[in-house]
Design an enzyme around this catalytic site. Structure first.
Site: not given
Length: 1355
Positions: A150, A353, A364, A803, A881, A1264
């Site tokens: 967020c 170990g 790694d 939604e 949209r 948005e």
């Protein structure tokens, strides 16, 4: 084994468990047994940090207490014997006293949805317990194991800089360092004050006093049996042994050769939960003294096998600091690698170990250990100890090493290096920190004394084969050779043959991985060359050696203060803290799965489809129904009424699949159990037989098979043919934008409670659309909507993902509750959520554009293909949209946009922040980039001349009014000092070959309100009630998911009623108070609900007006009391709808949207041309939010959206195999941005003197619009790549699809290493450059099958 009783402490209270379940995690125990629900389940694999707690341990040998953070979701509760656990509830509470760590985060606006907040609090708390005055760098490093979706991270870091000793810009003059000083310093938006005791309050913030922390439980220090006694815990499935001595450990291993040894449980915990592995015997080896010893010898350092990676890091750092540099060159490489190894919560418990014995091909540490010549000491009962060298014979196969089943790894010896030895380690991952490697390497070269002639070399690579491998031909070729450019070229050739990676190899990215092997060696070669202080035949490209350095983050947030004459009680425009922030930082904020279990409540676990498209032949639940704790099996046969649901139509998809499944992960049935564990375990045993049907997965397949949802969406304006004829240049290309997972921290959850009266039911769910759930549940149960109450208290993040698809969970839960007439709840695990609920639509755009030689657009023809998935859901709205925003902020006189809704057999794509605009706008910005290259102008010039002017008409006939786009552009140019920095970038690139920088300036224009055909959602209602004590209760349509909607509505009520915000409260969103809760979406929450709240308050004010006039000196309480006794109704229903949306599709004139929210961002990026890594150096954002209702919340939304957009365009890679199985199912495989991904410098400015008469109190919606501004990073990267390509003699023009992953960046840079690998690849198979194909090993958590699959990441 003697003891069978588990004893530990939680928040100072003693916990005694007589028969603990070895499979139970600490998180499950805290939440279900102790009802401490502050710690959250975000992923279950130790990747998000939401479950972080502090564990304290007493070391009886050193008489010291250590504190360390752990992931409670992985820690077995049985491992806590003799330890003390501190949770977020144990450090402070709003009911008693806040801890400074909690208060500081809340008041710094560092909590939005709040689901991640307790884990972040506990990470910081643990740091302070170990280091009360950390540096800012230490604070940033501390959060490598925590995620937040967020906030964008900036307010968290800047808030916690309050505790840093270098956190104030005043340096030694900081008021906190001068007791009693009255001066106040401001740094990075956080105000500081003087220090004092724990109760001191400085500038509204409590100072931290470590002396006031709770003491360690004395009993754990005085009773030796906590550490010396052996333990055995047994359940019906697993036995847990904790031997007290090495001899006992060897005995247990001899008796149970296949027993798994547990130290940190970071591998076994994931295997048992997500890979359905079952280990009947677990042996805890963390307490064996010999396995925890650290020995310093004349040849090196020996670490016990149980030594944690955190301890290993500490030991090696100390050695590097104290010993001669030449002896610790390998140690330095280990220290650097450990920085990027998982998160600190994992490093605190995972052991050296365990890392070796797991034998992962992408470990790694193993390449470094092999390169360092590490040796292992192993032992078994009755046998002498044995030494095993980690060399070319160490691996015997995939996950098989030269250690026998009955043997135990006792210790690891790391030898010193010498003056003639040089050593380096390398790692490349999708995300720099806390990510598994794509390729890693350890490299050592030893020269003959006093020369540059190679005596010996070891090149160990991970990620290039089923095991870590040595490049033997390259190693042999290095011996006796002079260290020069000839050696470099020959070694690169040898590496290509040593590490062939055939097409379709597991892990995919073949060309990239091959290129990394030579790029790593080139870095090593360059580093060693510089350290030898010799001059090679060519110029040493010094910038090749070091990784991109990151400074600690900083930033400035600028906004207008409220006028001096504004009423102090008027909260509008003030940066109020989120109303739930304090409760979120203390763990008191209640989410759905935090609610106490109701008597008789059951848990639902779903049976998911294992096929993307198939007929269901049979479903057999007999085994599941015979298992302990299982109560019922629920399927489509148990649905009382409507068996389907949908958005576009009520018959889009079945609640429970009956005859056919249309995507892998579709719900077929559910099992009801007394506990979640029992239900989930039983659900996995349900047998389903299928008959496969043809599955369509990708956009290309949909196009080929003509698989579309009809009709197409089309928008046209002007004369396209004329526009192309009048253009000086015409270009055609295509662009792919990948999908994105919402990754809200709280997964989908629902709880249903039958009322037992006429079929009624209350359902609490994590939905953004309570009324939608209400009506769908009513239809499924066959009852009127007035008998269904749909309730939402708070949501742990939504972003559009809750939604519509919450119905996938809420409906089965409601049906199950109706069947058994008992309460039922279900919270999805992270992997379940990611395979069921869908995400952002993947797009394929094909475009043709015409433009003048000046760079002005004349014509644009675009085809947008969106992968809708198996149902329409919200695709019509998303693609509409997208079609209406493809021009972004540019005036295109002649345009045609056609949208195609591809019907495929993947989870239905759904709403996501931006709702199609981020995909469509990337097309126009890619076009701007191409136009600038063609006409030879600067990109910002081309963008500027095409920007809308005020008064222009969009191609759908709406006047651009109050957008301020050109004003924002100018302001951002000034704020970012773009002209100066562009020149600095150019100068940097001239002097650097392997590091490149880019800078980009990008606008956005986002249209607010719901367009047709869903314009009926542009309405809201509210209920405002005044009580006799003057307090006010507000209810409205919107749901609170972290965006601060409730806070803003309280501020609106404060102004409208003329009372302080503290007198206003919002409880929840519920359909028994609000008859139609339109979705909280489209950034309209404040506009619509604010209008309704304002309207309701104005009605109340009018009713109270006579009493105000009669007693003007009175208080709100006085007026309410008088009015109440006068029988005046003090509850008012408000209503608001957006007026003036009069667009006529026939004439293509009128207002399609309510208004535009616009912004401009400038980002500067540095890339590593050899690996594809990047760092965002600076981002400046200027945003028009009108007159902000709450500038702190608006800035939080801007920063959060920006970072989510950064993930979309630059990081997050969604992977699916050709059969439709999603491979990215959690934080281990799907990487969202972390703390270190934020721009080093992030500045946000809210545009001054902006007004918006079309929204409440002249504000603008903001959730948005800022997301697309993150594409400024994408295009800055692209510009950096262009510089690298020019240096390599390549064309500036190239295609860059989204996301711009390290692979795409590296392979686009083009140099001798990429060309070498591309040539090798093309001789082996035909390459399609437009597709991202990956072949990888997958263990399907649904089918439990292990398979090698080829992945098309582009979809």
């Amino acid at each position: 084994m003697s003891g069978t009783e588990l004893v530990f402490f939680v928040n100072g209270a003693k916990v005694v468990e007589a028969h603990p379940d070895p499979e139970l995690t600490l998180l499950q125990y805290l939440r279900k047994h102790l009802r401490l629900t502050g710690s959250k389940l975000g992923c279950g694999e130790g990747g998000c940090g939401a479950c972080t707690v502090m564990v304290s341990r007493y070391d009886r040998h050193t008489d010291a207490i250590s504190h360390y953070s752990v992931n409670a979701c992985l820690a077995p509760v049985c491992s806590l014997h003799g330890l003390a656990v501190t949770t977020v509830e144990g450090i402070g509470s709003t009911r008693t006293r806040l801890h400074p760590v909690q208060e500081q985060l809340a008041k710094s606006h560092g909590s939005q949805c709040g689901f991640c907040t307790p884990g972040i609090v506990m990470s910081m708390y643990t740091l302070l317990r170990n280091n009360p005055r950390p540096t800012r760098e230490q604070i940033e490093d501390n959060f490598d194991g925590n995620l937040c979706r967020c906030t964008g991270y900036r307010p968290i870091l800047q808030g916690y800089n309050y505790f840093a000793k270098d956190g104030c810009g005043m340096g030694e003059n900081c008021c906190r360092l001068n007791s009693g000083a009255e001066s106040k310093g401001v740094q990075n938006g956080t105000t500081h004050g003087d220090t004092g005791n724990s109760d001191a309050v400085t500038n509204g913030h409590m100072a931290y006093d470590p002396s006031q922390e709770p003491i360690f439980p004395p009993e754990l220090k005085t009773k030796s049996e906590f550490y010396q006694s052996s333990l055995k815990f047994t359940s019906d499935r697993v036995t847990w042994y904790r031997p007290a001595t090495l001899e006992e450990l060897l005995d247990v291993k001899a008796n149970f050769p296949n027993a798994k040894l547990v130290i940190g449980n970071s591998e076994i915990g994931i295997e048992t939960k997500f890979k359905n592995m079952h280990y009947p015997v677990l042996v805890a080896a963390a307490n064996i003294a010999e396995l925890n010893l650290v020995h310093h010898t004349t040849t090196g350092i020996t670490l016990g096998a149980s030594v944690t990676l955190a301890t290993m890091d500490e030991v090696l750092r100390k050695a590097v600091k104290e010993l001669p540099e030449c002896k610790t060159r390998s140690f330095s490489a280990f220290v650097e690698m450990l920085r990027w190894f998982a998160g600190h919560q994992i490093r605190n418990v995972a052991s050296i170990g365990g890392n070796i014995m797991t034998a992962s091909p992408i470990s790694d540490l193993i390449p470094l250990l092999m390169a360092a010549g590490a040796t292992l000491t192993v032992g078994s009962k009755g046998e002498p100890k044995r030494t095993v060298r980690m060399d070319g014979d160490f691996f015997k196969g995939y996950r098989k090493i030269a250690v026998h089943p009955k043997e135990i790894l006792l210790s690891v010896h790391l030898p010193f290096t010498s003056e003639d030895v040089y050593f380096s380690g390398f790692k490349q991952a999708h995300r720099k920190d806390d990510d598994i490697s794509i390729v890693n390497a350890g490299m050592m070269v030893r020269f003959k004394p006093g020369t540059n002639v190679v005596d010996d070399a070891i090149l160990a690579y991970g990620g290039m084969a089923p095991t870590t491998v040595l490049a033997k031909r390259a190693m042999e070729g290095l011996k006796q050779q002079t260290w020069n450019d000839v050696l470099l070229e020959r070694t690169c050739e040898h590496l290509a043959s040593d590490l062939p990676l055939s097409p379709g190899s597991p892990g995919g990215m073949v060309e990239y991985r091959r290129t990394l092997t030579t790029s790593f060696f080139f870095k090593f070669y360059t580093d060693v060359t510089q350290r030898l202080q010799q001059t090679p035949a060519g110029i040493v490209p010094s910038d090749a050696v070091k990784d991109i350095e990151r400074r600690v983050s900083e930033g400035v947030q600028l906004y207008e203060a409220v006028p001096d004459d504004q009423d102090p009680d008027d909260a509008v425009g003030r940066p109020l803290v989120h109303t739930s922030a304090l409760q979120q930082t203390t763990g008191e904020a209640v989410y759905i799965d935090d609610m106490p279990m109701i008597d008789g409540e059951l848990y639902a676990a779903f049976v998911f489809s294992t096929k993307a498209h198939a007929k269901i032949l049979s479903v057999d639940a007999s085994e599941a129904l015979s298992m302990p704790g299982v109560v019922e099996f629920v399927s489509f046969k148990d649905i009382p009424a409507l068996t389907t649901f949908g958005v576009a139509s009520p018959d889009e998809i079945e609640i429970f699949a009956s005859k056919e499944v249309i995507f892998q992960g579709q719900i077929i049935a559910c099992i009801l159990g007394e506990t979640q564990i029992e239900a989930q375990r039983a659900a996995k045993t349900v047998k389903v037989e299928y008959e496969d049907l043809t599955a369509i997965i990708t956009i290309e397949q949909a196009i080929q098979e003509n698989s579309f949802f009809n009709p197409n969406i089309s928008v046209t304006n002007g004369d396209l043919d004329l526009g192309f004829r009048e253009s000086d240049h015409v270009i055609e290309d295509e662009l792919r934008i990948g999908p994105q997972e919402h990754f809200y921290l709280e997964t989908h959850v629902a709880a249903a409670k039958p009322t037992n009266e006429e079929g009624g039911m209350e359902i609490i769910s994590s939905t953004q659309f309570p009324s939608g759930i209400q009506h769908q549940v009513a239809a499924a149960l066959g009852v009127p909507a007035n008998k269904i109450v749909s309730r939402v208290k708070r949501i742990g993040g939504g972003f559009g993902g809750k939604e519509s698809v919450t119905s996938f969970v809420a409906l089965p839960v409601a049906v199950a509750a109706a069947k058994v007439s008992r309460p039922v709840r279900c919270m999805l695990d992270r992997d379940e959520d990611m395979v069921l609920t869908g995400g952002r639509h993947a797009f394929l755009a094909r475009y043709k554009a015409g433009f003048s030689s000046a760079g002005r657009l004349q014509a644009l023809d675009v085809k947008l293909y969106a992968n809708s998935g198996c149902t329409l859901d919200l695709t019509v709205g998303v693609l509409t949209r997208a079609a209406l925003t493809v021009e972004n902020a540019y005036n295109v006189p002649n345009i045609r946009v056609v949208g195609y809704k591809c019907k495929t057999n993947i989870p239905t794509a759904t709403a996501f922040r931006g709702f199609g605009s981020p995909q469509a706008m990337l097309v126009s910005e890619t076009l701007m980039d191409a136009v600038a290259d063609v006409v030879g102008k600067e990109q910002h010039e081309v963008r500027h001349i095409n920007l809308y002017h005020e008064g222009d008409l969009t191609y759908y006939g709406q006047e651009v009014k109050g957008a301020n786009i050109r004003k924002l552009w100018k302001e951002c140019m000034v704020q970012s000092q773009y002209t100066r920095r562009e020149k600095e970038v150019e100068d940097f690139n001239k002097s650097h070959r392997w590091k490149k920088r880019g800078i980009a300036l990008i606008p956005t224009k986002y249209a607010l309100s719901y367009p047709k055909p869903v314009n009926f959602f542009n309405q809201a209602c509210a209920l405002v009630t005044a009580y006799m004590d003057g307090s006010v209760l507000v209810a409205h349509c919107g749901t609170e998911m972290g965006q601060g909607l409730h806070t803003k509505m309280i501020q609106v009520a404060s102004r409208a009623l003329g009372i302080p915000a503290s007198q206003v409260y919002i409880n929840d969103t519920c359909t028994d108070k609000i008859h139609m809760t339109c979705p909280t979406a489209a950034s309209t929450g404040s506009d619509l609900n604010g209008g309704a709240v304002q309207n309701a308050c104005e009605i109340l004010v009018k009713r109270l007006s006579p009493y105000r006039k009669a007693k003007p000196e009175g208080t709100f309480k006085d007026w309410v009391n008088t009015a109440s006794f006068d029988r005046v109704h003090l509850s008012a229903a408000g209503y608001h709808r957006t007026e003036g949306l009069d667009h006529d599709p026939v004439t293509n004139k009128g207002r399609m949207f309510n208004y535009f929210t616009c912004g401009v961002a400038c980002s500067e990026v540095e890339i590593d041309c050899l690996t594809g890594d990047h760092q965002v150096l600076q981002t400046d954002i200027v945003m028009d939010v009108g007159k902000s209702l709450n500038p702190a919340i608006d800035i939080g939304q801007i920063e959060g959206a920006f970072m989510q957009g950064y993930g979309l365009y630059c990081l997050e890679q969604h992977k699916m195999n050709p059969s439709g199985s999603i491979l990215t199912r959690g934080p281990g495989t799907y990487k969202i941005p972390g703390f270190r991904n934020i721009p080093v410098k992030l500045n946000v400015t809210l545009l001054k003197d902006s007004v918006n008469p079309r929204a409440v109190y002249s504000s603008k919606g903001i959730g948005e619009p800022p997301l697309f501004l993150a594409s400024s990073v994408f295009f800055a990267m692209k510009n950096a790549i262009k510089s690298a390509r020019l240096d390599a003699g390549e064309s500036r023009a190239f295609r860059l699809d989204s996301p711009a992953t390290p692979e795409k960046i590296r392979m686009a840079c083009k140099d001798r290493f990429t060309k070498q690998e591309t040539m090798l690849e093309q001789t082996e198979h035909s390459v399609n450059p437009d597709r991202c194909l990956v072949r990888t090993e997958q263990i399907d958590t649904i089918t439990n099958d292990k398979q090698f699959v080829t992945v098309d990441c582009s979809q």
